[in-house]
Design an enzyme around this catalytic site. Structure first.
Site, PDB file in Angstrom:
ATOM      1  CG  ASP A  35      -1.746   1.245   1.338  1.00 50.89           C
ATOM      2  OD1 ASP A  35      -2.675   1.370   0.527  1.00 50.89           O
ATOM      3  OD2 ASP A  35      -1.465   2.101   2.198  1.00 50.89           O
ATOM      4  CD  GLU A  87      -2.609   2.423  -3.221  1.00 51.03           C
ATOM      5  OE1 GLU A  87      -3.787   2.769  -3.111  1.00 51.03           O
ATOM      6  OE2 GLU A  87      -1.743   2.693  -2.369  1.00 51.03           O
TER       7      GLU A  87
END
EC number: 2.4.1.18
Length: 656
Positions: free
Chosen positions: A392, A447
């Site tokens: 993330d 991401e």
């Protein structure tokens, strides 16, 4: 989870391969559509790895392959070499000082608390700014001074508790512990070990406790890891919302009730969110407080292990949504100010604080931070047998500006220079190198919104080593179309360009919507298309309204186009496969701590006269078709501009 302001239109990032074959005008429309669906997705051949690679360093590549694939990188060859030399230096240091990265990444076996063969307990912490450390808990009636740690070199502290008179460990399974830290400025503070394997809180309290987890019969995994899928079809899921009941759902519920649905739908990969312990439930699992602890709000560590084991028995790989980009600011039950200083694990402010996320930022140049984070990855792979990670907030890690207020145009100067955080970038290279060396079938997904070149090329050829990146421009395009355009104004060329606009040779995960679009304040595709009529007109017992008719068909086609053209993998967020009718909102002060929207109403599928089951069936059949034809894993195909494609005519209302 996207939490920064930045442009996601990556039009300038396209780099097309040379033609590989032509499609004749005589081919049928159906064959041409299949060719379109398989057009993109070159697979990277896994590199051969030797035992020497596992314990040694890697040679600096000549970058010829990477520069040939992307000539725009040529002016930045020295930057690529410098990054790789930094990685090489770290690997050599690991070899010289730690005996190699294999031992270094197993530090979870020495830090925290470890039961020895004689049932004595060995405790070890890193607290360089502390004056003294003590252990307290149920075992000593919370005496603050009876069990001091001994100070060692490099800011480390150690303590040994001999076994009881009956030979059992001094600290019982499931009993509470705390580290008492005496700071240099004379304070006495209470902390949870950063290496705690299990933390929990009592119902009426706010602060989490370190709970000693050492069950007499540890869970033994039965089923081996499945092979790495050729075509990756991901079901993004949150355990806590995976029930129609307004409560926090459990690992056991997910194992019993959700895994069979995922298998039936044809997904071969699960991406689990919000597993690493986080005190604030409404943060969606992105404000981590205990990195080695599986969230206790869903159940026990053994129940999570069973969930993964059962998924493996179904041939489904399981990825962890890992958050190494930042950490919660919590002190008493988090990492922040563990030793009483603002620089333990993190950079000192302002560099060590994220202004938008209100969180702390790791110091990736610190040796002990590298030990902590790399061991954290190894822990989840070894202890729980995850099959990989979705990293993330990679954009925030890559740049000192963290993507805040920055638009990425595709100019390659945006990816090199002093604004790039090379300590963080090299950490990602090191993590990918170690993971793919120790676990050749490990899957890593980034991401990243910036379009960093070579993000998904192997470390051995000069890249950062990720297997996939998220195609983050695609859901934005669909939302833009639904918000701003009439149906007759849809530009198929613009849609196709967005779906196919990605770096050649770097694999992407396509998705029409993810958890970002499901959160309160936004709308899912189904809600954009059908809105309030989903509450009244989804029954087959009444005539289908034009809004529901249009909405169902476009919901199917948007997902099919995304699946066929958008990338080399596909992702769906839990519930969106059947057009879940409501947004997602976790209990918080603003909604009176309600769980009404923090759930997925799978019961709608079990009601035969509701049309949700039709969307479910389409999603299932779409995945099964991909499993048969393999368009996600197919190599690129060159399609000449003169080829005409007819998707609809006057006699066809919808294309299925």
């Amino acid at each position: 989870m996207l939490r920064w302001a930045g442009l996601r239109d990556q039009r300038a990032l396209r780099f097309c391969p040379p033609p590989s074959r032509e499609i004749s005008d005589a081919e049928t429309t159906s064959t041409l559509l299949l060719s379109l669906s398989v057009a993109l997705g070159a697979r990277l051949a896994p590199s051969e790895r030797t035992m020497a690679d596992q314990q040694g360093s890697i040679t600096v590549p000549d970058f010829s392959s990477l520069l040939q694939m992307d000539p725009y990188l040529k002016p930045f060859e020295q930057d690529l070499k410098r990054r790789h030399e930094h990685l090489q230096k770290l690997l050599l240091q690991l070899e010289e000082t730690e005996g190699g990265f294999d031992q270094f990444t197993r530090s979870y076996r020495s830090f925290g608390v470890q039961r020895q063969p004689d049932n004595s307990l060995f405790f070890k912490e890193w607290a360089p700014g502390a004056e003294a450390l003590f252990l307290t808990g149920d075992f000593n009636d919370w005496n603050k001074f009876s069990n001091p740690y001994a100070k060692k070199e490099f800011g480390k502290w150690e303590l040994i508790l001999p076994p009881k008179h009956d030979g059992s460990p001094a600290v019982d399974h499931n009993s509470k512990l705390k580290v008492v830290v005496h700071t240099n400025d004379g304070q006495r503070i209470y902390r949870i070990s950063p290496w705690a394997k299990y933390v929990a809180r009592e119902e009426k309290t706010v602060i989490y406790d370190w709970v000693h987890w050492d069950p007499p019969p540890p869970y033994i995994h039965i089923h081996p890891r499945p092979k790495k899928p050729t075509s990756l079809r991901i079901y993004e899921a949150h355990v806590g919302i995976a029930s129609p009941e307004p409560k926090v759902a459990s690992y056991s519920n997910f194992t019993t009730n959700v895994l069979p649905r995922i298998k039936d739908l044809g997904y071969n990969c699960i991406q689990l969110m919000a597993i690493m312990e986080h005190v604030y439930y409404a943060c969606f699992g992105y404000q981590i407080t205990s990195y080695f602890a599986a969230s206790s709000r869903y159940g026990t560590p053994d129940e999570l292990k069973q969930l993964i084991d059962v998924a493996h028995s179904m041939g489904i790989v399981v990825l962890l949504d890992v958050v190494h980009s930042h950490a919660s600011k919590n002190t008493e039950d988090g990492l922040n100010r563990f030793d009483g200083t603002d620089s333990c694990f993190f950079h000192s402010p302002p560099r060590g604080e994220h202004s938008l996320w209100d969180s702390r930022l790791f110091n990736y140049s610190s040796w002990e931070v590298l030990r902590f984070l790399l061991s954290n990855l190894r822990w989840w792979m070894e202890e729980y047998r995850f099959d990989g990670f979705r990293f993330d907030g990679v954009t925030s890690m890559l740049y000192h500006h963290h993507g805040i207020g920055t638009g990425f145009s595709g100019d390659y100067n945006e990816y090199f220079g002093l604004h790039v955080d090379e300590d963080s970038l090299v950490y990602l290279m090191l993590a990918n190198h170690i993971l793919h060396t120790l676990y050749p079938d490990c899957i890593t997904i980034a991401e990243d919104v910036s379009g960093m070149p070579a993000l998904c090329r192997g470390v051995q050829e000069g890249g950062l080593g990720f297997d996939y990146r998220l195609a983050m421009a695609i859901p934005d395009k669909w939302i833009q179309i639904l918000k701003e355009l009439k149906d007759e104004d849809w530009n198929m060329g613009d849609i196709a360009f967005t779906l196919t606009n990605r770096r050649y040779g770097e694999k992407c995960i396509a998705y029409a919507e993810s958890h970002d679009q499901a959160l309160v304040g936004d709308k899912t595709l189904a809600f954009w298309l059908m809105d309030k009529e989903m509450y009244t007109n989804m029954s087959t017992l009444i005539p289908m309204s034009p809004i529901i008719d249009r909405g169902i068909q476009l919901h199917k086609m948007i997902r099919l186009l995304t699946h066929g053209l958008g990338g080399e993998g596909y992702l769906n967020f839990i519930g969106n496969e059947f057009g879940h009718p409501e947004w997602l909102d976790f209990p918080r002060e603003g909604n009176n701590q309600s769980y009404h929207y923090a759930r997925r109403q799978f019961n709608l599928l079990d009601t035969d006269h509701l049309r949700y089951c039709q969307l479910y069936a389409f999603d299932r059949d779409m995945n099964r078709a991909e499993d048969e034809y393999g368009w996600l894993a197919a190599p690129p195909v060159y399609i000449p501009c003169r080829t005409a494609i007819v998707l609809a005519n006057e006699e066809i209302d919808y294309c299925y």
